[in-house]
Design an enzyme around this catalytic site. Structure first.
Site, PDB file in Angstrom:
ATOM      1  N   THR A   1      -1.988  -4.245   2.948  1.00 50.61           N
ATOM      2  CA  THR A   1      -1.823  -5.269   3.980  1.00 50.61           C
ATOM      3  C   THR A   1      -2.217  -4.676   5.328  1.00 50.61           C
ATOM      4  OG1 THR A   1       0.511  -4.719   4.200  1.00 50.61           O
ATOM      5  CG2 THR A   1      -0.042  -6.522   2.693  1.00 50.61           C
TER       6      THR A   1
ATOM      7  N   VAL B   1      -1.239  -4.169   8.783  1.00 44.56           N
ATOM      8  CA  VAL B   1      -0.525  -3.157   9.582  1.00 44.56           C
ATOM      9  C   VAL B   1      -0.204  -1.938   8.729  1.00 44.56           C
ATOM     10  CG1 VAL B   1       1.574  -2.670  10.913  1.00 44.56           C
ATOM     11  CG2 VAL B   1       0.411  -4.869  11.183  1.00 44.56           C
ATOM     12  N   CYS B   2       0.174  -2.180   7.493  1.00 41.04           N
ATOM     13  CA  CYS B   2       0.542  -1.091   6.590  1.00 41.04           C
ATOM     14  C   CYS B   2      -0.644  -0.168   6.304  1.00 41.04           C
ATOM     15  CB  CYS B   2       1.078  -1.664   5.278  1.00 41.04           C
ATOM     16  SG  CYS B   2       2.404  -2.857   5.486  1.00 41.04           S
ATOM     17  N   SER B   3      -1.796  -0.765   6.029  1.00 37.10           N
ATOM     18  CA  SER B   3      -2.983   0.009   5.658  1.00 37.10           C
ATOM     19  C   SER B   3      -3.716   0.607   6.848  1.00 37.10           C
ATOM     20  CB  SER B   3      -3.958  -0.873   4.874  1.00 37.10           C
ATOM     21  OG  SER B   3      -3.428  -1.186   3.614  1.00 37.10           O
TER      22      SER B   3
END
Length: 167
Positions: free
Chosen positions: A57, A59-61
Site C-alpha cells: 500500500t 504509505v507503507c511501501s
C-alpha cells in the site's frame, strides 16, 4: 485492551510467518508458513514490532518499511535484536513483500496477523479488520514504548526515526 509502556507483552500471541530461504528467494517462490510464537520469541530480546494497514500500500511501501530497512543499522546500534513488521495480509503476501523490498535472512521479519486477531485484541485494528499503523517496542517481554497513529495515513509516532528517539 490497548498496550502501554510498562505492560507485559501478552501471552499466547502467535503470528503466521514464512522464513526467508536462499532457495526460495525469488518473489514468485513460495515458502511454507509456520506459527511464530511472538510471546516466546520476544521474551528475551529487544524487539521493534511495527504494524501497518497492508502490504504493497502507498504509505507503507513508499515510506514506512523503507525507512526501517534504511535505519536497521542504527536500531541495532541502540540494542534492538529484532525488527518485525506486522499486517493483516496472509503470510504469502507478507513474504513476497519482504522479497520485493530486498530483505533477506531474518533482518526484518514480515509477519502476518491472521484476521488481525492480535491487533483486534489490543484495540488497534479498524472495522474492516485491517491493522492500524502502530509500533510496540518490547524489551525482554515488557513494553517500553507503544504508540498508534491518529489516522491511517499518518506516519509520525511509528516511523523508525521516532522510535530511535525512544530507545
Amino acid at each position: 485492551m490497548s498496550l502501554k509502556a510498562g505492560d507485559s507483552f501478552p501471552e499466547g500471541v502467535t503470528f503466521s510467518y514464512i522464513p526467508w530461504a536462499e532457495d526460495a528467494s525469488e518473489i514468485t517462490s513460495c515458502g511454507i508458513p509456520i506459527n511464530y510464537n511472538a510471546s516466546k520469541e520476544f521474551a528475551n530480546k529487544k524487539v521493534v514490532l511495527f504494524a501497518l494497514p497492508g502490504a504493497f500500500t502507498p504509505v507503507c511501501s513508499a515510506n514506512h518499511v523503507p525507512e526501517y530497512i534504511q535505519k536497521l543499522p542504527e536500531l541495532r546500534a541502540k540494542g534492538v535484536d529484532q525488527v518485525a513488521v506486522l499486517a493483516y495480509n496472509d503470510a504469502y503476501v507478507m513474504s513476497a513483500w519482504g522479497k520485493a523490498n530486498g530483505v533477506t535472512g531474518d533482518d526484518i521479519l514480515f509477519l502476518s496477523d491472521p484476521e488481525a486477531k492480535f491487533s483486534k485484541s489490543i484495540g488497534w485494528a479498524d472495522e474492516e479488520g485491517r491493522t492500524y499503523r502502530y509500533v510496540l517496542v518490547i524489551d525482554n517481554g515488557k513494553i517500553i514504548y507503544a504508540a498508534k497513529e491518529a489516522a491511517k495515513n499518518s506516519l509520525e509516532l511509528s516511523r523508525a526515526d521516532h522510535v530511535l528517539k525512544q530507545l
